[in-house]
Design a protein around this motif. Structure first.
Motif, PDB file in Angstrom:
ATOM      1  N   LEU A  62       0.855  10.499  -5.410  1.00  0.00           N
ATOM      2  CA  LEU A  62       2.173  10.734  -5.765  1.00  0.00           C
ATOM      3  C   LEU A  62       2.174  11.452  -6.996  1.00  0.00           C
ATOM      4  O   LEU A  62       3.440  11.909  -7.304  1.00  0.00           O
ATOM      5  CB  LEU A  62       2.861   9.184  -5.959  1.00  0.00           C
ATOM      6  CG  LEU A  62       2.989   8.329  -4.786  1.00  0.00           C
ATOM      7  CD1 LEU A  62       3.886   7.028  -5.212  1.00  0.00           C
ATOM      8  CD2 LEU A  62       3.952   8.949  -3.798  1.00  0.00           C
ATOM      9  N   THR A  63       1.079  11.842  -7.476  1.00  0.00           N
ATOM     10  CA  THR A  63       1.242  12.719  -8.829  1.00  0.00           C
ATOM     11  C   THR A  63       2.127  13.916  -8.595  1.00  0.00           C
ATOM     12  O   THR A  63       2.957  14.122  -9.446  1.00  0.00           O
ATOM     13  CB  THR A  63      -0.188  13.154  -9.445  1.00  0.00           C
ATOM     14  OG1 THR A  63      -0.752  11.655  -9.662  1.00  0.00           O
ATOM     15  CG2 THR A  63      -0.113  13.848 -10.546  1.00  0.00           C
ATOM     16  N   VAL A  79       8.619   7.279  -5.300  1.00  0.00           N
ATOM     17  CA  VAL A  79       8.552   7.417  -6.672  1.00  0.00           C
ATOM     18  C   VAL A  79       9.916   6.668  -7.334  1.00  0.00           C
ATOM     19  O   VAL A  79      10.097   5.762  -8.001  1.00  0.00           O
ATOM     20  CB  VAL A  79       8.243   8.850  -7.346  1.00  0.00           C
ATOM     21  CG1 VAL A  79       8.738   8.613  -8.598  1.00  0.00           C
ATOM     22  CG2 VAL A  79       6.830   9.067  -7.042  1.00  0.00           C
ATOM     23  N   PHE A  80      11.022   7.111  -6.753  1.00  0.00           N
ATOM     24  CA  PHE A  80      12.238   6.455  -7.008  1.00  0.00           C
ATOM     25  C   PHE A  80      12.563   4.968  -6.629  1.00  0.00           C
ATOM     26  O   PHE A  80      12.853   4.248  -7.558  1.00  0.00           O
ATOM     27  CB  PHE A  80      13.514   7.061  -6.391  1.00  0.00           C
ATOM     28  CG  PHE A  80      13.681   8.471  -6.968  1.00  0.00           C
ATOM     29  CD1 PHE A  80      14.066   8.554  -8.404  1.00  0.00           C
ATOM     30  CD2 PHE A  80      14.049   9.683  -6.098  1.00  0.00           C
ATOM     31  CE1 PHE A  80      14.338   9.659  -8.801  1.00  0.00           C
ATOM     32  CE2 PHE A  80      14.315  10.627  -6.704  1.00  0.00           C
ATOM     33  CZ  PHE A  80      14.569  10.749  -8.042  1.00  0.00           C
ATOM     34  N   TYR A 121       9.667   8.790 -18.648  1.00  0.00           N
ATOM     35  CA  TYR A 121       8.602   9.531 -18.706  1.00  0.00           C
ATOM     36  C   TYR A 121       7.209   8.628 -18.630  1.00  0.00           C
ATOM     37  O   TYR A 121       6.492   8.907 -17.736  1.00  0.00           O
ATOM     38  CB  TYR A 121       8.429  10.480 -19.934  1.00  0.00           C
ATOM     39  CG  TYR A 121       6.972  10.948 -19.765  1.00  0.00           C
ATOM     40  CD1 TYR A 121       6.878  12.289 -19.307  1.00  0.00           C
ATOM     41  CD2 TYR A 121       5.880  10.687 -20.655  1.00  0.00           C
ATOM     42  CE1 TYR A 121       5.693  12.984 -19.337  1.00  0.00           C
ATOM     43  CE2 TYR A 121       4.726  11.284 -20.893  1.00  0.00           C
ATOM     44  CZ  TYR A 121       4.585  12.433 -20.034  1.00  0.00           C
ATOM     45  OH  TYR A 121       3.494  13.184 -20.104  1.00  0.00           O
ATOM     46  N   ARG A 122       7.111   7.521 -19.561  1.00  0.00           N
ATOM     47  CA  ARG A 122       6.154   6.533 -19.321  1.00  0.00           C
ATOM     48  C   ARG A 122       5.949   5.813 -17.894  1.00  0.00           C
ATOM     49  O   ARG A 122       4.959   5.854 -17.641  1.00  0.00           O
ATOM     50  CB  ARG A 122       6.143   5.376 -20.236  1.00  0.00           C
ATOM     51  CG  ARG A 122       5.687   5.736 -21.763  1.00  0.00           C
ATOM     52  CD  ARG A 122       5.579   4.829 -22.834  1.00  0.00           C
ATOM     53  NE  ARG A 122       6.694   3.958 -22.877  1.00  0.00           N
ATOM     54  CZ  ARG A 122       7.934   4.128 -23.639  1.00  0.00           C
ATOM     55  NH1 ARG A 122       7.989   5.237 -24.479  1.00  0.00           N
ATOM     56  NH2 ARG A 122       8.774   3.003 -23.400  1.00  0.00           N
ATOM     57  N   VAL A 123       7.299   5.524 -17.425  1.00  0.00           N
ATOM     58  CA  VAL A 123       7.143   4.742 -16.143  1.00  0.00           C
ATOM     59  C   VAL A 123       6.660   5.707 -14.938  1.00  0.00           C
ATOM     60  O   VAL A 123       5.795   5.234 -14.259  1.00  0.00           O
ATOM     61  CB  VAL A 123       8.625   4.261 -15.802  1.00  0.00           C
ATOM     62  CG1 VAL A 123       8.635   3.946 -14.188  1.00  0.00           C
ATOM     63  CG2 VAL A 123       9.212   2.996 -16.501  1.00  0.00           C
ATOM     64  N   LEU A 124       7.188   6.925 -14.956  1.00  0.00           N
ATOM     65  CA  LEU A 124       6.720   8.114 -13.824  1.00  0.00           C
ATOM     66  C   LEU A 124       5.233   8.311 -14.147  1.00  0.00           C
ATOM     67  O   LEU A 124       4.553   8.235 -13.015  1.00  0.00           O
ATOM     68  CB  LEU A 124       7.510   9.146 -13.991  1.00  0.00           C
ATOM     69  CG  LEU A 124       8.910   9.027 -13.434  1.00  0.00           C
ATOM     70  CD1 LEU A 124       9.721  10.385 -13.400  1.00  0.00           C
ATOM     71  CD2 LEU A 124       9.077   8.297 -12.342  1.00  0.00           C
ATOM     72  N   SER A 147       0.892  -1.196  -0.068  1.00  0.00           N
ATOM     73  CA  SER A 147      -0.017   0.118   0.094  1.00  0.00           C
ATOM     74  C   SER A 147       0.984   1.299  -0.203  1.00  0.00           C
ATOM     75  O   SER A 147       2.152   1.185   0.282  1.00  0.00           O
ATOM     76  CB  SER A 147      -0.973  -0.074   1.203  1.00  0.00           C
ATOM     77  OG  SER A 147      -0.138   0.283   2.362  1.00  0.00           O
ATOM     78  N   LEU A 148       0.241   2.481  -0.390  1.00  0.00           N
ATOM     79  CA  LEU A 148       1.134   3.598  -0.476  1.00  0.00           C
ATOM     80  C   LEU A 148       1.698   4.072   1.193  1.00  0.00           C
ATOM     81  O   LEU A 148       2.491   4.606   1.168  1.00  0.00           O
ATOM     82  CB  LEU A 148       0.242   4.647  -1.173  1.00  0.00           C
ATOM     83  CG  LEU A 148       0.812   6.057  -1.130  1.00  0.00           C
ATOM     84  CD1 LEU A 148       2.288   6.076  -1.976  1.00  0.00           C
ATOM     85  CD2 LEU A 148      -0.190   7.063  -1.941  1.00  0.00           C
ATOM     86  N   GLU A 149       0.631   3.727   2.045  1.00  0.00           N
ATOM     87  CA  GLU A 149       0.940   4.066   3.373  1.00  0.00           C
ATOM     88  C   GLU A 149       2.109   3.228   3.838  1.00  0.00           C
ATOM     89  O   GLU A 149       3.074   3.876   4.399  1.00  0.00           O
ATOM     90  CB  GLU A 149      -0.184   3.688   4.397  1.00  0.00           C
ATOM     91  CG  GLU A 149      -1.428   4.556   4.110  1.00  0.00           C
ATOM     92  CD  GLU A 149      -2.280   4.269   2.791  1.00  0.00           C
ATOM     93  OE1 GLU A 149      -2.073   2.943   2.594  1.00  0.00           O
ATOM     94  OE2 GLU A 149      -2.887   5.297   2.397  1.00  0.00           O
ATOM     95  N   LEU A 150       2.259   2.034   3.377  1.00  0.00           N
ATOM     96  CA  LEU A 150       3.492   1.108   3.853  1.00  0.00           C
ATOM     97  C   LEU A 150       4.852   1.925   3.062  1.00  0.00           C
ATOM     98  O   LEU A 150       5.957   1.706   3.626  1.00  0.00           O
ATOM     99  CB  LEU A 150       3.445  -0.321   3.455  1.00  0.00           C
ATOM    100  CG  LEU A 150       4.432  -1.312   3.888  1.00  0.00           C
ATOM    101  CD1 LEU A 150       4.747  -1.085   5.342  1.00  0.00           C
ATOM    102  CD2 LEU A 150       4.058  -2.538   3.569  1.00  0.00           C
ATOM    103  N   LEU A 151       4.535   2.044   1.715  1.00  0.00           N
ATOM    104  CA  LEU A 151       5.604   2.465   0.823  1.00  0.00           C
ATOM    105  C   LEU A 151       6.433   3.804   1.357  1.00  0.00           C
ATOM    106  O   LEU A 151       7.464   3.994   1.538  1.00  0.00           O
ATOM    107  CB  LEU A 151       5.328   2.774  -0.490  1.00  0.00           C
ATOM    108  CG  LEU A 151       4.883   1.663  -1.511  1.00  0.00           C
ATOM    109  CD1 LEU A 151       4.363   1.754  -2.695  1.00  0.00           C
ATOM    110  CD2 LEU A 151       6.040   0.771  -1.810  1.00  0.00           C
ATOM    111  N   ARG A 152       5.287   4.691   1.757  1.00  0.00           N
ATOM    112  CA  ARG A 152       5.524   6.110   2.696  1.00  0.00           C
ATOM    113  C   ARG A 152       6.322   5.851   3.867  1.00  0.00           C
ATOM    114  O   ARG A 152       7.293   6.312   4.071  1.00  0.00           O
ATOM    115  CB  ARG A 152       4.515   6.884   2.544  1.00  0.00           C
ATOM    116  CG  ARG A 152       3.979   7.517   1.299  1.00  0.00           C
ATOM    117  CD  ARG A 152       2.901   8.347   1.908  1.00  0.00           C
ATOM    118  NE  ARG A 152       2.521   9.293   0.681  1.00  0.00           N
ATOM    119  CZ  ARG A 152       1.214   9.918   0.340  1.00  0.00           C
ATOM    120  NH1 ARG A 152       0.091   9.510   1.084  1.00  0.00           N
ATOM    121  NH2 ARG A 152       1.230  10.604  -0.924  1.00  0.00           N
TER     122      ARG A 152
END
Length: 121
Positions: free
Chosen positions: A95-96, A60-61, A82-85, A19-24
């Motif tokens: 994360l936009t 993001v990295f 560009y496509r990956v990001l 999840s984004l929370e875990l990634l953060r």
């Protein structure tokens, strides 16, 4: 597609691993370690804090690095980068803003910025 088949190099979708929370949370921990190491090394935080990526930029990295690893470790072209990001922004809408900062040239003073490294090569 079975796990034995190679991945399609045109597939730029990030592989959801958490999840984004875990990634953060993981990114915040990593950033805290970086700050701690630099402080223990005697560096002044006024000199380095602006050079560090934000938590979302670090996420993001991380997602971009996972995509590179899944593509055999090949460094992406500018178009693929560009496509990956862009795909990361679509998969993780919060994360936009970080994605667009990394795609733009607003932060080229940061040593870790891909634009700076590309120009320095």
């Amino acid at each position: 597609m079975s796990s034995a088949e190679p991945s399609d190099p045109r597939d730029v979708r990030p592989r959801r691993r958490a999840s984004l929370e875990l990634l953060r949370a993981e990114a915040a921990d990593e950033l805290a370690v970086l700050v701690h190491e630099r402080l223990r090394g005697g560096e002044d935080p006024w000199d380095f804090m602006e050079d560090l990526p934000s938590v979302d930029e670090l996420v993001v990295f991380t997602l971009r690095a996972e995509n590179i690893a899944a593509n055999g470790g090949q460094r992406p072209t500018a178009a693929r980068h560009y496509r990956v990001l862009r795909q990361i922004a679509l998969e993780y809408p919060p994360l936009t803003p970080a994605v667009w900062r990394l795609l733009g040239d607003a932060n080229t003073h940061r040593r870790w910025d891909a634009v700076v490294r590309a120009d320095a090569s």
